[in-house]
Design a protein around this motif. Structure first.
Motif, PDB file in Angstrom:
ATOM      1  N   HIS A   1     -13.462   0.944  28.016  1.00 31.23           N
ATOM      2  CA  HIS A   1     -14.269   1.532  29.096  1.00 31.23           C
ATOM      3  C   HIS A   1     -15.750   1.346  28.807  1.00 31.23           C
ATOM      4  CE1 HIS A   1     -14.520   4.738  26.101  1.00 31.23           C
ATOM      5  NE2 HIS A   1     -15.591   5.147  26.724  1.00 31.23           N
TER       6      HIS A   1
ATOM      7  N   PRO B   1      -8.622   0.493  30.536  1.00 31.84           N
ATOM      8  CA  PRO B   1      -9.253  -0.830  30.605  1.00 31.84           C
ATOM      9  C   PRO B   1     -10.000  -0.997  31.916  1.00 31.84           C
ATOM     10  CG  PRO B   1      -6.913  -1.020  31.094  1.00 31.84           C
ATOM     11  CD  PRO B   1      -7.166   0.432  30.781  1.00 31.84           C
ATOM     12  N   ASP B   2     -11.152  -0.365  32.034  1.00 32.17           N
ATOM     13  CA  ASP B   2     -11.889  -0.331  33.297  1.00 32.17           C
ATOM     14  C   ASP B   2     -13.372  -0.218  32.987  1.00 32.17           C
ATOM     15  OD1 ASP B   2     -12.751   0.035  35.902  1.00 32.17           O
ATOM     16  OD2 ASP B   2     -12.117   2.126  36.011  1.00 32.17           O
TER      17      ASP B   2
ATOM     18  N   PHE C   1     -16.165   2.537  33.994  1.00 30.70           N
ATOM     19  CA  PHE C   1     -16.456   3.343  32.801  1.00 30.70           C
ATOM     20  C   PHE C   1     -15.257   4.226  32.413  1.00 30.70           C
ATOM     21  CE2 PHE C   1     -19.102   6.269  30.178  1.00 30.70           C
ATOM     22  CZ  PHE C   1     -19.771   5.303  29.447  1.00 30.70           C
TER      23      PHE C   1
ATOM     24  N   ARG D   1     -13.423   6.020  34.111  1.00 31.45           N
ATOM     25  CA  ARG D   1     -13.372   7.320  34.789  1.00 31.45           C
ATOM     26  C   ARG D   1     -12.447   7.335  35.995  1.00 31.45           C
ATOM     27  NH1 ARG D   1     -19.793   8.305  34.235  1.00 31.45           N
ATOM     28  NH2 ARG D   1     -19.762   9.351  32.211  1.00 31.45           N
ATOM     29  N   ARG D   2     -11.932   6.189  36.400  1.00 35.35           N
ATOM     30  CA  ARG D   2     -11.051   6.136  37.561  1.00 35.35           C
ATOM     31  C   ARG D   2      -9.593   6.257  37.121  1.00 35.35           C
ATOM     32  NH1 ARG D   2     -13.629   0.921  40.652  1.00 35.35           N
ATOM     33  NH2 ARG D   2     -12.991  -0.109  38.708  1.00 35.35           N
ATOM     34  N   ASN D   3      -8.868   7.179  37.714  1.00 30.93           N
ATOM     35  CA  ASN D   3      -7.457   7.319  37.364  1.00 30.93           C
ATOM     36  C   ASN D   3      -6.709   6.025  37.649  1.00 30.93           C
ATOM     37  OD1 ASN D   3      -7.764   9.940  36.547  1.00 30.93           O
ATOM     38  ND2 ASN D   3      -6.948  10.848  38.429  1.00 30.93           N
ATOM     39  N   MET D   4      -5.837   5.659  36.720  1.00 28.80           N
ATOM     40  CA  MET D   4      -4.951   4.502  36.910  1.00 28.80           C
ATOM     41  C   MET D   4      -3.537   4.967  36.601  1.00 28.80           C
ATOM     42  SD  MET D   4      -6.835   1.361  34.886  1.00 28.80           S
ATOM     43  CE  MET D   4      -5.532   0.177  35.288  1.00 28.80           C
ATOM     44  N   GLU D   5      -2.591   4.440  37.356  1.00 27.66           N
ATOM     45  CA  GLU D   5      -1.207   4.797  37.067  1.00 27.66           C
ATOM     46  C   GLU D   5      -0.656   3.926  35.959  1.00 27.66           C
ATOM     47  OE1 GLU D   5       0.474   6.454  41.323  1.00 27.66           O
ATOM     48  OE2 GLU D   5       1.574   4.921  40.245  1.00 27.66           O
TER      49      GLU D   5
ATOM     50  N   SER E   1     -21.714   1.603  35.388  1.00 28.60           N
ATOM     51  CA  SER E   1     -22.584   2.729  35.046  1.00 28.60           C
ATOM     52  C   SER E   1     -23.846   2.295  34.311  1.00 28.60           C
ATOM     53  CB  SER E   1     -21.830   3.720  34.148  1.00 28.60           C
ATOM     54  OG  SER E   1     -20.700   4.232  34.814  1.00 28.60           O
ATOM     55  N   TYR E   2     -23.939   1.018  33.991  1.00 25.97           N
ATOM     56  CA  TYR E   2     -25.076   0.530  33.208  1.00 25.97           C
ATOM     57  C   TYR E   2     -26.222   0.099  34.108  1.00 25.97           C
ATOM     58  CZ  TYR E   2     -21.684   0.285  29.381  1.00 25.97           C
ATOM     59  OH  TYR E   2     -20.740   0.585  28.436  1.00 25.97           O
TER      60      TYR E   2
ATOM     61  N   PRO F   1      -9.256  -4.789  40.381  1.00 22.18           N
ATOM     62  CA  PRO F   1      -9.760  -5.460  39.172  1.00 22.18           C
ATOM     63  C   PRO F   1      -8.884  -5.103  37.971  1.00 22.18           C
ATOM     64  CG  PRO F   1     -11.115  -3.549  39.655  1.00 22.18           C
ATOM     65  CD  PRO F   1     -10.091  -3.641  40.757  1.00 22.18           C
TER      66      PRO F   1
ATOM     67  N   VAL G   1      -4.665  -7.564  33.642  1.00 24.65           N
ATOM     68  CA  VAL G   1      -3.530  -7.360  32.738  1.00 24.65           C
ATOM     69  C   VAL G   1      -2.379  -6.663  33.470  1.00 24.65           C
ATOM     70  CG1 VAL G   1      -4.153  -5.136  31.698  1.00 24.65           C
ATOM     71  CG2 VAL G   1      -2.953  -6.820  30.337  1.00 24.65           C
TER      72      VAL G   1
ATOM     73  N   ARG H   1      -1.015  -1.812  39.496  1.00 28.29           N
ATOM     74  CA  ARG H   1      -1.116  -0.399  39.107  1.00 28.29           C
ATOM     75  C   ARG H   1      -2.091   0.321  40.032  1.00 28.29           C
ATOM     76  NH1 ARG H   1      -1.876  -1.161  32.609  1.00 28.29           N
ATOM     77  NH2 ARG H   1      -3.747  -2.249  33.309  1.00 28.29           N
ATOM     78  N   ASN H   2      -1.658   1.418  40.586  1.00 26.35           N
ATOM     79  CA  ASN H   2      -2.556   2.187  41.451  1.00 26.35           C
ATOM     80  C   ASN H   2      -3.794   2.626  40.677  1.00 26.35           C
ATOM     81  OD1 ASN H   2      -0.863   1.975  43.633  1.00 26.35           O
ATOM     82  ND2 ASN H   2      -0.020   4.040  43.452  1.00 26.35           N
ATOM     83  N   MET H   3      -4.950   2.506  41.328  1.00 27.78           N
ATOM     84  CA  MET H   3      -6.207   3.004  40.761  1.00 27.78           C
ATOM     85  C   MET H   3      -6.864   3.865  41.823  1.00 27.78           C
ATOM     86  SD  MET H   3      -8.008  -0.359  39.047  1.00 27.78           S
ATOM     87  CE  MET H   3      -9.468   0.570  38.512  1.00 27.78           C
ATOM     88  N   GLU H   4      -7.520   4.931  41.385  1.00 29.34           N
ATOM     89  CA  GLU H   4      -8.232   5.765  42.349  1.00 29.34           C
ATOM     90  C   GLU H   4      -9.601   5.174  42.629  1.00 29.34           C
ATOM     91  OE1 GLU H   4      -6.390  10.207  41.595  1.00 29.34           O
ATOM     92  OE2 GLU H   4      -8.559   9.899  41.563  1.00 29.34           O
ATOM     93  N   ILE H   5      -9.655   4.256  43.565  1.00 30.64           N
ATOM     94  CA  ILE H   5     -10.947   3.699  43.927  1.00 30.64           C
ATOM     95  C   ILE H   5     -11.427   4.373  45.211  1.00 30.64           C
ATOM     96  CG2 ILE H   5     -10.574   1.456  42.833  1.00 30.64           C
ATOM     97  CD1 ILE H   5     -10.062   0.348  45.677  1.00 30.64           C
TER      98      ILE H   5
END
Lengths: 254, 254, 254, 254
Positions: free
Chosen positions: A39, A67-68, A72, A74-78, C16-17, D67, D70, D75-79
């Motif tokens: 992150h 791995p985001d 950063f 901070r985003r939830n991933m399943e 965030s950078y 994005p 891998v 995989r669901n992401m909270e975007i």
């Protein structure tokens, strides 16, 4: 005598990008959670941050994240429990190599951001993370939100754990943090924050938003490292704790 | 009695992408160089490959590469010695955590692709890589091209080294590999390749393209794991070595 | 009347950078080179930077770089001409979509960092880059180092080009920039830098380190956007040019 | 006369990693959804796949994803809606540049994997995606799950849309797909799958798992490109449709 650890996220720079004020903050905390490249952070930043923390006598921990990089972490991933296990093993290993190369010993592991929050509520993810830590090194201390699934999972697999509390976040009567989306989630007054920490450490209680005292275990306090007031607050909370007779020291030395 | 190690690059799958034929090749080699996530590999692939190699009794090593997934770590990059040191520490650490989690011990480190080639000719990069390996774990064996700067640097910092030779590449009279851009860079006949290896192992010599014998040290032979003939050749070279009375075993047990 | 464009690299933040001081610098330049996500920048940063530049009436260009975020696109990589072509097509396309979405038109393309430097000396890479630009949109202006292979290749494929000069770099008698590794590579005095630019624009000459005047074409001047003095210098050079009667305007309007 | 489009995900290789059987599948489909580098694909793969599709007369579309290389964008992401907008603009732009460079015109956009599924149920994400497509090029056709929020959002912003159906997935009585976690989610018999498609195209109906007919709009049928039976099935469905007098042609030519 009461004792508590102060921890801060560190090593969050990336390549040419600077983040945080690590060198100054390290004068006030006792445990450093160092980003591991998923992150935030990169091999060069990790090397420098590990060395800096060791030079200042601050205990070093890994701060594995999702791995985001652009989000950063901070985003939830399943992610699956298996993926959580693998992410944590990988990142602990990467950081521990820098610690070994500098002749030190890693103290702890604290998941970052969305991984920390997802784990707090998921027994399954927490079990995977705790097992990852245990299998890499059973001497590591697992940091997790006080009262969370992560702390329970750590104890369950046989790890030493540290219950983490927040100085500047308000609590609900079930012991959870007030979500940031709510109005009174943050304690904006430094004195209020200091008082909240002192009471958590000395009495094992926190006054919830609902006006009811809640029992809470405070082994380590999270200090934020960025933002303009971070340094001022870090110094203040450390001084206030010392003044109140609370020993501020790394978890491993408590 | 003559002894030699057979090594192969492994764990080069990434996410949903499959590469190589690791499970089958592992029946024929004695050392596995496992990708660490920079040029190939990911935490899940690393976990599975480490376990697979250990289950088959094959010695495990880290195969650190340049941070160039799309280029598979094969494109030269102008990295500093400091960056090389950091890349290698990071990747060795990541892999070693999976080895520990599975209850094993890492045997060796072999740089990948462009990093291997750049190091072979650069004393400065080689020194940085050798120091990275030594500082993380002085018991690790460093694999490098026979006669290269990397082998010299490994010996210089106090590491055990393994000089690597190639079965299917031809050699120049200065002991270097014939560049792939040249016509006769590859030995396409399996029997020729086997004979070249046998002579390198038993006599310490290789017949160069210029028709002159060159002295060469052959501790480990690189076996390619992809391509349609890889498996056939791996089996053949192993059988031919055994037949000729050469013990095929991992470097650490020699 | 003399005319010149002032360009600056922009949109180099990532997630965030934060990097650079885009909003303030945009008040002083006429062309913005916006990072496209390979060496810096991300979709959100691109959207915001394109809008900001358009709101301030600054011409927008793509600033494609090597796929090396941690190295900020500054490390040389051995890419093929085919790869250069593909990288540039991809990144121009990504940026141009944001420009279209905001109702604007893209003016130019300027390769970044190591890609810019590699192209300056390589006819082959320059041809690939120029063709990439031309095939995506033949109306685009290609920015390249004055006298470089990139400018020649742009002209050769039928693109309009802009020869770029540097205010704060010294020149050699062959018209090349003094390498940064040399002592007198940088002009540290603002007045000297302004005089150098004025002479390049008005007389088409620059005094080389060897004391000999060299002919140089100055269509656009590169202004650096980071560093503490960037903003002060940007304002100063713009004022000095205006004061001297040089019209400062985007290349496309010259 | 009934008409329908057959679409397939393409260009999912990455660097040295091969995925799919694009060249062969292109003989049987009429629209190609080409990965744009976030969940799969890279600039070189995009260039080659665009050219291949154009050479075979197959309509080209962008297939933007999350994005998450891998995780292959599955995989669901909270975007946020803003992030969805930006991701889609970026990826459409990148692909469209390759289409322009080859002298073609992009036909459509179909979100990939988790982005497709998240959008299907979220009016907010769908609106952001539809606006991204519209702002980049209002002539583009938006592909979405039949009956989904994405199709509604596309129509709402003024885009032409194509309702997508699946040959090998079973449907629920509310018109949604049976989740893959359920036993009867997949139609494993090719004849059943062909019959389902024919009925959707000719009668606008599908028999749900609950035994009730459900109305469904079938503008385009998703054909899977990987797996051992993909090619056989692609050929079979195309032949069966032609045999039944259904014209198989790209959405843009319907």
């Amino acid at each position: 005598m009461y004792r508590v650890d102060l921890n801060c996220d560190m090593g969050e720079s990336f390549g040419s990008y600077r983040m945080g004020n690590d060198e100054a903050i390290l004068d006030h905390v006792t445990s450093a959670n160092i980003a591991c490249g998923f992150h935030a952070g990169d091999p060069g930043t990790m090397r420098k941050t590990v060395k800096l923390a060791m030079d200042k006598g601050v205990a070093v921990g890994a701060h594995p994240g999702l791995p985001d990089l652009v989000g950063f972490g901070r985003r939830n991933m399943e992610i699956s429990a298996q993926e959580a296990y693998e992410l944590v093993v990988y990142q602990i290993g990467a950081l521990s190599a820098f610690v070994k190369a500098e002749g030190g010993t890693m103290q702890h592991v604290k998941p970052h951001g969305a991984l920390y929050n997802l784990a707090a509520k998921s027994a399954e993810l927490s079990k995977a993370i705790a097992e990852a830590v245990y299998k890499v090194d059973p001497e590591l201390v697992l940091f997790g939100l006080a009262g969370s699934e992560l702390v329970k999972a750590g104890e369950s697999v046989g790890l030493r754990t540290a219950s983490e509390v927040f100085a500047d976040r308000s609590y609900q009567q079930d012991g959870s943090l007030t979500p940031r989306s709510q109005q009174d989630a943050l304690l904006t007054d430094h004195d209020d924050a200091v008082q909240q920490v002192l009471r958590m450490v000395q009495e094992g209680k926190v006054l919830s938003r609902q006006g009811v005292d809640v029992a809470i275990k405070a082994d380590t306090v999270c200090i934020h490292g960025d933002g303009s007031h971070a340094l001022v607050f870090a110094r203040k909370i450390r001084e206030s704790l010392s003044h109140a007779g609370v020993a501020v020291q790394a978890v491993s030395s408590i």
